[in-house]
Design an enzyme around this catalytic site. Structure first.
Site, PDB file in Angstrom:
ATOM      1  N   GLY A  10      -6.518  -1.667  -0.782  1.00 11.73           N
ATOM      2  CA  GLY A  10      -7.941  -1.374  -0.716  1.00 11.73           C
ATOM      3  C   GLY A  10      -8.782  -2.622  -0.934  1.00 11.73           C
ATOM      4  O   GLY A  10      -8.294  -3.645  -1.420  1.00 11.73           O
TER       5      GLY A  10
ATOM      6  N   THR B 180       0.191   3.717   2.125  1.00  4.76           N
ATOM      7  CA  THR B 180       0.191   4.287   3.472  1.00  4.76           C
ATOM      8  C   THR B 180       1.378   3.814   4.311  1.00  4.76           C
ATOM      9  O   THR B 180       1.928   4.580   5.084  1.00  4.76           O
ATOM     10  CB  THR B 180      -1.117   3.903   4.177  1.00  4.76           C
ATOM     11  OG1 THR B 180      -1.369   2.520   3.920  1.00  4.76           O
ATOM     12  CG2 THR B 180      -2.261   4.740   3.668  1.00  4.76           C
TER      13      THR B 180
ATOM     14  N   GLU C 135     -14.143   4.320   8.729  1.00  4.03           N
ATOM     15  CA  GLU C 135     -12.684   4.381   8.882  1.00  4.03           C
ATOM     16  C   GLU C 135     -12.157   5.763   8.487  1.00  4.03           C
ATOM     17  O   GLU C 135     -12.616   6.347   7.500  1.00  4.03           O
ATOM     18  CB  GLU C 135     -12.012   3.317   7.993  1.00  4.03           C
ATOM     19  CG  GLU C 135     -10.504   3.208   8.242  1.00  4.03           C
ATOM     20  CD  GLU C 135      -9.819   2.208   7.315  1.00  4.03           C
ATOM     21  OE1 GLU C 135     -10.275   2.037   6.172  1.00  4.03           O
ATOM     22  OE2 GLU C 135      -8.810   1.596   7.739  1.00  4.03           O
TER      23      GLU C 135
ATOM     24  N   CYS D 244      -3.607   0.654   9.363  1.00  2.00           N
ATOM     25  CA  CYS D 244      -5.004   0.223   9.336  1.00  2.00           C
ATOM     26  C   CYS D 244      -5.479  -0.141  10.727  1.00  2.00           C
ATOM     27  O   CYS D 244      -6.667  -0.327  10.957  1.00  2.00           O
ATOM     28  CB  CYS D 244      -5.178  -0.952   8.381  1.00  2.00           C
ATOM     29  SG  CYS D 244      -4.106  -2.332   8.782  1.00  2.00           S
TER      30      CYS D 244
ATOM     31  N   PRO E  60       0.812  -1.224   0.000  1.00  2.00           N
ATOM     32  CA  PRO E  60       0.000   0.000   0.000  1.00  2.00           C
ATOM     33  C   PRO E  60       0.846   1.274   0.000  1.00  2.00           C
ATOM     34  O   PRO E  60       2.059   1.232   0.189  1.00  2.00           O
ATOM     35  CB  PRO E  60      -0.750  -0.117   1.325  1.00  2.00           C
ATOM     36  CG  PRO E  60       0.234  -0.806   2.219  1.00  2.00           C
ATOM     37  CD  PRO E  60       1.020  -1.751   1.348  1.00  2.00           C
TER      38      PRO E  60
END
Lengths: 519, 437
Positions: free
Chosen positions: A202, A121, A342, A253, A119
């Site tokens: 995702g 992030t 979220e 997450c 990801p």
């Protein structure tokens, strides 16, 4: 003109990607026959090389993506490099396991070619993490990073790949896609040469991994409720929640999404949180923040990993520059309440409940909205409440009296440290644990006749695996080349040099950690 | 219905059809090449290639063969490589052969790519429609650049069958057409530096032309230092060095051009076969600046309507791009390592029969202990689903040329089949010897 343009822009990416898988297949087959000491050396070299660049790449990640906090990323990068080395130092996914009583011998068999989607992030940490667990289990790996973070991910992968190959890993054991795209990722996922897909990203990407027809380990998103009941140590809970929610500006997450607090202690908890750097939004301010974060009913990705002050400013709310978390109170945990979804930025929903039991139900409501199978947190001293929370919430890990960002990801708990949180059947995933090396290896079991008269042979001291004699594959010298002085091949560093290098790297890490603590 | 089905030709290709394989063979003899057709029937290789894909060719009977002949590397990337097919198909929406008189899009693009890929010093590209013509261009270029006439090649060399090229090769092909010219084309034994120096010493030699590993001679490997010494002799006696990389180029030795493994920067480098991607004929001659003089003096000096046909350039660009990928190079090293180890294992089980392995990357010659040994092995491999050809100029040696994109599982299957084929050939040869006694 149009025809020539079409000729010139034939996507090179997909054939190159397929070539990578093909090369990985050769590498994986060679790697699957390596012995344990060689594998340990390779893993250590890759981990240490990764750790040595953790600060530099953390900064690059923030610069490239605009997400998160560099100094927090350093912590993750270290946890996912030398940290993993410590966690799994004693583990062995290479040697045979003997069970003389059960008369079973287990031979580890790597998956082969791991396709890893990573990801934007947590780019570097996830790349490090997946490469190391692949190397520990003798798998070849191809990294397909999120396009937002492709440069820094390529750099991270190259760092570990070079170190691994220098330490003896097969050529091409670690590869990465330089220019990821949706068609390329789809092609790689559905390619028969991919043995397993490890998808962090995702929901759409994870579902696509499962649809690919190849074995896949995909994990869903989080939406973490954190319950604080009347028995909790409020001051500590407040500090931990604020620290965790502001960690890397909430891009993990596992970051807390909604605080559920028992009414009786709510004001005191929020007071402690304000001392710790949280800002409690008034109702009109809360509405402004909600409108800013969810302009059309979806989270605006401009806010991913941005700090609290920036978020407030964008929403037109004035807060002090030292504000770390925005607290957004709301009353009803239902899908149309956007703040119950979220939020990958330091905005924490706040829900007051009359009792711990109602709090457990509220947590379930939050998880109906999103984050099924992922994680939850609780701050409490009451084993009954903690147990009923764990038994009711549809998650597969509950972090107790610890911030969830680093708690459920195993960095501040004794869960497997991981950048990939298995959401299990609740979250439509094949894996319910934190992703770990064990998930990338199968075992061939030699099972003897159970009858007592049939005696199992003595396998002790035997190994099907060998250390490679030199670089893998060997450079293709002419078969009569033995007659001449062969061109010198770069020799592996001597033992002393390696030790010196390690010491140097250790020093660097310690220095960096010190800086972080001071900072 | 039954009768109409019976009269339908079984092999219908749209543009033509045949009732049976025997009809093809009969007509091939009648209208095409009677001797060649008969030769393969006599050799026990009744092959008429029908379907082809990846590294497989299929006889009209449906029999599948793994191709490790590859026509000298023409099918390096496999048969009908999907990427090359796509490139050429797309190109046909815009390009055709082109007009050789004018500067052209595709020729310029390929020339730039070839120069970028080439050993140091190379700066210009001349195109041909095939390897023979390319060799002729190389020899003419050398003569122009040095204003000398003699070309040295090795005994049993093979550089093609065109006007000049045929003179560099074995007498069998030049005398047939009264084309041998020994005074202009001295042949020296391979790996014999003294003989080479004797020919060069007169300083009347335009060029030495060498295959980096002589293919048709069974891939005898240059002794360590041999090519390097020949190159420095060329410099000493003012002759050019022409590297024929038709079979050793395009990553077959594990580097793009085999000659670079010797640290040699040739004056002229010739590429063909594989550069076509097996889809559209093209060959190219790469020149350093000294040799490029005629391109400045009279650019119309060599004219070739099909040389550098633009569709061929597109096929070549794609083939070159595939060859230079780091993934491809790495895979060639894996394949060479894996197949080499497998062959040595097989050799260890047949030490009196399978007596040598000549290998550089995926260029391989397998030596057998019988003057016609490779013909026996060829036939047994054929029976066992592998197509590899004997060396025309040394039939003890089987040319064994796995593709550069061979997949691991096919490599394993190939070795399984080769082991059986070699064993059976040995049994046949041993049996024949027994009977003779």
């Amino acid at each position: 003109m149009s025809e020539t343009v079409e000729l010139a822009t034939q996507p090179l990416g997909i054939p190159r990607g397929r070539a990578m898988l093909e090369r990985a297949e050769w590498a994986g087959r060679a790697f699957a026959r390596y012995d344990a000491p060689t594998v340990r050396r390779i893993v250590a070299a890759a981990a240490e090389a990764g750790a040595a660049r953790s600060k530099e790449l953390a900064e690059q990640a923030v610069a490239e993506t605009g997400f998160g906090v560099a100094e927090h990323k350093v912590i993750k990068n270290l946890a996912c490099s030398t940290g993993l080395l410590e966690t799994y130092g004693d583990h062995d996914y290479v040697s045979m396991r003997l069970d003389p009583a059960g008369k079973i011998v287990e031979i580890p068999r790597p998956a082969g070619v791991v396709l890893a989607l990573t990801p934007s992030t947590n780019p570097v940490a996830t790349v490090y993490f997946k490469i190391l667990i692949a190397l520990m289990t003798r798998n070849a790996i191809v990294i397909s990073p999120h396009p937002y973070a492709s440069r820094v991910c390529a750099e991270a992968a190259r760092t570990m790949a070079d170190a691994a190959v220098a330490a003896g890993a097969p050529d091409g054991a670690v590869q990465w896609v330089e220019e990821p795209s949706i068609p390329l990722v789809s092609a790689l996922m559905t390619d028969p040469r991919t043995d397993v897909i490890v998808a962090t990203g995702g929901t759409a990407m994870v579902r696509a991994a499962y649809r690919s027809g190849n074995p896949a380990i995909g994990v869903g998103p989080g939406n973490v409720p954190v319950l604080v009941d009347r028995t909790a140590n409020l001051q500590r809970a407040a500090q931990r929640i604020v620290d965790s929610k502001s960690f890397d500006n909430s891009v993990l997450c596992t970051n807390e999404s909604v605080l559920i607090v028992e009414e009786a202690v709510a004001d005191r908890l929020l007071q402690h949180m304000r001392h710790a750097g949280a800002y409690l939004l008034s109702d009109p301010e809360r509405d402004q923040v909600r409108a800013a974060l969810f302009p059309d009913g979806h989270f605006d990705i401009r806010f991913v990993g941005k700090d609290a002050a920036w978020v407030a400013e964008q929403a037109g709310v004035r807060v002090g520059p030292r504000t770390r978390v925005l607290l957004a109170p709301f009353d009803l945990p239902v899908p149309e309440e956007m703040l119950a979804h979220e939020k990958l930025c330091p905005v924490l929903g706040v829900l007051r409940v009359p009792s711990a039991a109602r709090g457990v139900e509220a947590a379930s409501a939050i998880l109906r909205i999103g984050g099924a199978g992922h994680s939850a947190a609780i701050h409490s001293e009451d084993p009954h409440t903690i147990m009923s929370y764990g038994a009711a919430a549809r998650v597969l890990r509950v972090a107790v009296n610890v911030g969830n960002s680093l708690g459920s990801s195993g960095i501040e708990t004794n869960l497997a440290p991981s950048m990939t949180i298995g959401t299990g059947y609740f979250g439509r995933s094949s894996v319910g644990e934190n992703l770990q090396p064990e998930h990338l290896v199968n075992w061939t079991r030699l099972a003897y006749n159970a009858e007592a008269t049939e005696v199992m042979a003595d396998f002790s001291g035997l190994s099907p695996w060998r250390a490679p004699a030199g670089p893998v594959p060997a450079y293709p010298l002419a078969s009569n080349a033995g007659q001449q002085p062969v061109a010198p091949v770069a020799s592996a560093p001597q033992r002393d040099q390696v030790d010196e290098l390690r010491e140097e790297i250790r020093r660097l890490i310690v220095d960096e950690l010190r800086e972080i603590i001071r900072g | 219905m039954d009768s109409s089905e019976a009269t339908e030709p079984r092999f219908d290709y749209g543009a033509f059809s045949f009732a049976s394989k025997s009809e093809v063979l009969a007509k091939a003899k009648e209208f095409w090449n009677p001797d060649k057709t008969q030769f393969w029937s006599d050799a026990g290789i009744p092959l008429v290639i029908d379907r082809r894909e990846e590294y497989f060719i299929y006889d009209m009977s449906g029999k599948r063969l793994i191709d490790v002949h590859l026509n000298g590397g023409t099918f390096n990337l496999g048969h009908r490589n999907a990427e090359v097919v796509q490139a050429v198909t797309l190109a046909m929406q815009h390009f055709d052969i082109g007009n050789h008189h004018f500067p052209s899009l595709a020729r310029t693009a390929l020339a730039e790519a070839l120069v970028a890929s080439a050993p140091p010093g190379i700066g210009k590209v001349v195109y041909a429609s095939g390897g023979g013509e390319a060799i002729d261009i190389a020899l003419k270029t050398a003569r122009h650049a040095t204003q000398k006439r003699k070309i040295i090649s090795i005994v049993k060399a093979y550089h093609g069958h065109t006007g000049l090229a045929v003179g560099t090769g074995d007498d069998r092909f030049s005398k047939l057409f009264l084309s041998d010219r020994p005074e202009e084309f001295p042949h020296v034994p391979f790996n014999d530096l003294e003989a080479m120096e004797r020919e060069l010493r007169g300083r009347d030699v335009a060029a030495v032309i060498m295959e980096t590993i002589p293919a048709t001679y069974g891939f005898p490997l240059p002794d360590p230092g041999y090519l390097e010494a020949v190159k420095s002799m060329c410099e000493r006696y003012d002759a050019l060095y022409i590297a024929d990389e038709v079979q050793t180029g395009l990553m077959r030795t594990g580097e793009l051009w085999g000659i670079t493994k010797h640290g040699i920067a040739p004056d002229i480098l010739v590429t063909g076969k594989g550069i076509s991607g097996g889809m559209y004929p093209i060959a190219a001659v790469l020149l350093n600046e000294r040799c490029a003089g005629w391109l400045r003096e009279d650019g119309f000096g060599h004219i070739s309507t099909f040389g550098g046909a633009e569709l061929g350039c597109i096929a070549a660009l794609k083939s070159l791009e595939i060859c230079v990928r780091p993934e491809t190079r790495s895979m060639v090293h894996y394949i060479a390592d894996f197949i080499g180890a497998g062959l040595r294992r097989i050799q260890a089980e047949h030490p009196d029969w399978f007596v040598g392995i000549r290998q550089n990357g995926v260029v391989m010659g397998l030596e057998f202990a019988h003057p016609q040994g490779a013909k026996f092995v060829m036939r047994h491999l054929y029976d066992n689903g592998v197509w590899a050809i004997f060396s025309t100029l040394d039939p003890r040696v089987l040319q064994f040329k796995p593709g550069i994109l061979l997949k691991p599982e096919l490599a394993e299957e190939l070795l399984d089949r080769v082991e059986v084929g070699i064993s059976k050939a040995w049994r046949e040869v041993r049996g024949a010897r027994g009977r003779l006694r």
